[in-house]
Structures are given as structure tokens and as C-alpha cells.
Design an enzyme around this catalytic site. Structure first.
Site, PDB file in Angstrom:
ATOM      1  N   GLU A  37     -45.245 -14.939  27.112  1.00 62.64           N
ATOM      2  CA  GLU A  37     -44.926 -14.576  25.728  1.00 62.64           C
ATOM      3  C   GLU A  37     -44.151 -13.265  25.655  1.00 62.64           C
ATOM      4  OE1 GLU A  37     -45.482 -16.087  22.640  1.00 62.64           O
ATOM      5  OE2 GLU A  37     -45.875 -17.842  23.864  1.00 62.64           O
ATOM      6  N   CYS A 191     -29.740 -32.080  12.632  1.00 65.46           N
ATOM      7  CA  CYS A 191     -30.745 -32.458  11.629  1.00 65.46           C
ATOM      8  C   CYS A 191     -31.201 -33.905  11.769  1.00 65.46           C
ATOM      9  CB  CYS A 191     -30.194 -32.212  10.224  1.00 65.46           C
ATOM     10  SG  CYS A 191     -29.912 -30.450   9.865  1.00 65.46           S
ATOM     11  N   CYS A 194     -34.226 -34.228  13.948  1.00 64.61           N
ATOM     12  CA  CYS A 194     -35.353 -33.345  13.619  1.00 64.61           C
ATOM     13  C   CYS A 194     -36.492 -34.122  12.964  1.00 64.61           C
ATOM     14  CB  CYS A 194     -34.895 -32.228  12.682  1.00 64.61           C
ATOM     15  SG  CYS A 194     -36.203 -31.042  12.281  1.00 64.61           S
ATOM     16  N   CYS A 200     -37.271 -32.049   4.604  1.00 64.74           N
ATOM     17  CA  CYS A 200     -36.689 -30.700   4.709  1.00 64.74           C
ATOM     18  C   CYS A 200     -35.853 -30.368   3.477  1.00 64.74           C
ATOM     19  CB  CYS A 200     -35.831 -30.598   5.962  1.00 64.74           C
ATOM     20  SG  CYS A 200     -35.045 -28.978   6.172  1.00 64.74           S
TER      21      CYS A 200
END
Length: 325
Positions: A37, A191, A194, A200
Site C-alpha cells: 500500500e 465505459c 465497466c 453510472c
């Protein structure tokens, strides 16, 4: 309440398309997840994977081994990764928690260099706790999905909680990061691929969310790096300033000493300014912390800009630093 179908779509997408082969996704070791991380902050996955993650773990297999090592050794293994505050914070955290990370987000978030999102990531990925995360990729996905013009932290956390699949927090958070990295990219998002596409709000004009802030012109700092020699050894200092604290390098000054011999120029761009250094050989007394042979220099943690100085052709006539194996 959001429809469960979008959460299930995210979960299903990850099962099929997620980056399951990433090594930090094949472990529940909190330290290894924590290390990934902080390495991935400001650094691309490819760079971390190919050059830093495995060598660091080989040298420091546990957080306890980080705590037991001198800071100089940790900085040396971080050399080239940049943003050295991350390495100093890692060492500080290892000492603070005696090599054992807490298991709750509140305690984790109180440790140096571990923010709320990183604390949530460790708890979610190591212990499968139902907590959302909010890295740069996730923020972009949320802004587009909810048609948010501005990246307001408070609002984004509310939306992250709203979208979280509490039964599958691990897969959900990994999916959100992967969607941002692979599909909902800053430019030319795909998109149609997705899993959030059908609900969305920003899919028709994704480039509008969030609205880009105009970047300020990067200021240029012009300084002089002083090469001091003594019996074939180079004089270096261990930096105290915040930016490169703990790293070794050449003395830098704002004005060029008289009768200095110019050896060359190097430049380096940091996150908030560009440094232009004129490298000069100085016969006057220069206050350094110590003088080092080429072999000794190879064992020190040096910043990238100081490595550039060592590689100048004109330096070869003075001293040729050894190349670390």
C-alpha cells in the site's frame, strides 16, 4: 439504498477481470499488504513489482525486521523509489508498534504515514473487515458514478460506504481499484466494459468528473552542488531537511564559491519543484559529515540527484564510485 445488482456486478467483474496475480493479493500477511500500500502511493504497480517489492521483502521479511534495522538500511532498500518520507514512516511505525500491526482501523490510522484509506485497506485485505477504501483510482470511479464535480473527501467517503458490498469487502475494494486502473482511466475510459455502466450518472461525459484543476507552473530552483575531495575520498553530508531526510549526498548552496571548477550540470524534478544543479569542485573548506571511498559510497542510501552527480563524466577524473552489486 443502492440496488444490490450494481454491487454484485462489481463483484462478478472482479472474479473474471481482476488482477488476482498481484503478490500482495495472494497473502493475508498484514505487513506485506501494508508494504504494498505505501509503495504504491505515488508509484506505478509495474515499477513496484519489477524493482522494489520483492527485494525489500527479501531484506525485511517481517515488520519486526524493519524495527530491528537502522533507518539507513531501510532507506538504502528504498533507494530509487522516491518519496522517502514513506520509508521513514515505515521504520517509525515498525518501532512504534513493536513489529506487530494493530487489527483495527482506528489504531492503524494513528500510526505515522498510515491514513484512513490505508488503514481500511489493511483491515479489508488482511482481515476481510467491511470497510471501504479511497485511493486515487477509487475517487475517480466514485466521482464519475455519482457525477461529482469536485473531490470532496467527506462526500466521497459517504459514497464509498454507500457502494460497499459488505458481504464481499475484499473483492469489492480490489475491484474498485482495478476498475479505476484498467477501465475508468483518467483519459479515454472504456465505459462499455465497466460493470457500473448501467447506473453510472457520469457515463455520457466522464471527462467532466471530477473537473480538473489547472496545474500551477512548477517552480525552478537553481543551486550549486559542492564536490569536496580529500585523499581520493568524496565529502558527503547526511541530510536533515524534510524532503530527503536521512539520505547522503553532496553539499548544496545558493551561491557559487569563488574559483570553483565547473564539473557539469544535473536536473531533477520533484513533486512540487524542479531542481537545476551546477556541480562544482571546490578547493575551499567544505563542512561535510564524512569522506567516503567509492566502495563505501556504494553502501550508502543516496538520492537520485546525487547519483546523477556521481555519473557526470567530469567526476571520473576525480573519483569513480563503485557500482553496487
Amino acid at each position: 439504498m443502492l440496488s444490490l445488482s450494481v454491487k454484485e456486478a462489481i463483484y462478478a467483474w472482479y472474479q473474471k477481470n481482476g488482477r488476482h496475480d498481484l503478490p500482495w493479493r495472494q497473502t493475508t500477511d498484514a505487513y506485506k499488504i501494508y508494504l504494498s500500500e505505501i509503495m504504491l502511493q505515488q508509484t506505478q504497480v509495474k515499477t513496484v513489482l519489477e524493482r522494489f517489492y520483492f527485494p525489500f521483502l527479501e531484506r525485511f521479511p517481517t515488520l519486526q525486521s524493519v524495527a530491528e534495522a537502522p533507518l539507513d538500511d531501510v532507506l538504502k532498500m528504498w533507494e530509487g523509489l522516491g518519496y522517502y518520507t514513506r520509508a521513514r514512516n515505515l521504520h517509525h511505525t515498525a518501532l512504534t508498534c513493536n513489529g506487530i500491526l494493530p487489527k483495527n482501523p482506528e489504531e492503524l490510522g494513528g500510526l505515522k504515514g498510515i491514513g484512513k484509506s490505508t488503514a481500511h485497506a489493511i483491515c479489508s485485505f488482511a482481515y476481510h473487515q467491511a470497510l471501504p477504501i479511497l485511493d486515487a483510482n477509487v475517487k475517480r470511479v466514485l466521482c464519475r458514478y455519482f457525477a461529482l464535480n469536485v473531490k470532496d473527501e467527506k462526500v466521497l467517503w459517504e459514497k464509498a460506504w454507500k457502494l460497499l458490498h459488505v458481504k464481499h469487502p475484499y473483492e469489492h475494494n480490489q475491484a474498485m481499484m482495478d476498475i479505476g486502473a484498467l477501465v475508468c482511466t483518467p483519459k479515454n475510459p472504456n465505459c462499455l466494459e465497466c460493470p457500473l455502466n448501467f447506473t453510472c450518472k457520469g457515463k455520457d461525459t466522464p471527462e467532466n468528473y471530477p473537473q480538473s484543476l489547472k496545474k500551477a507552473k512548477v517552480p525552478i530552483k537553481r543551486r550549486f552542488a559542492l564536490v569536496a575531495l580529500k585523499e581520493g575520498k568524496l565529502g558527503l553530508i547526511q541530510r536533515k531537511e524534510r524532503l530527503l531526510h536521512g539520505l547522503w549526498g553532496f553539499v548544496q548552496v545558493d551561491e557559487c564559491p569563488e574559483n570553483a571548477e565547473i564539473l557539469g550540470k544535473v536536473t531533477h524534478t520533484y513533486s512540487h519543484f524542479k531542481l537545476e544543479l551546477e556541480v562544482v569542485k571546490c578547493d575551499l573548506h567544505v563542512k561535510v559529515d564524512d569522506y567516503f571511498t567509492p566502495e563505501q559510497i556504494a553502501t550508502l542510501a543516496l538520492s537520485t540527484v546525487d547519483k546523477k552527480i556521481l555519473q557526470l563524466p567530469a567526476m571520473m577524473g576525480n573519483v569513480t564510485p563503485a557500482t553496487p552489486k
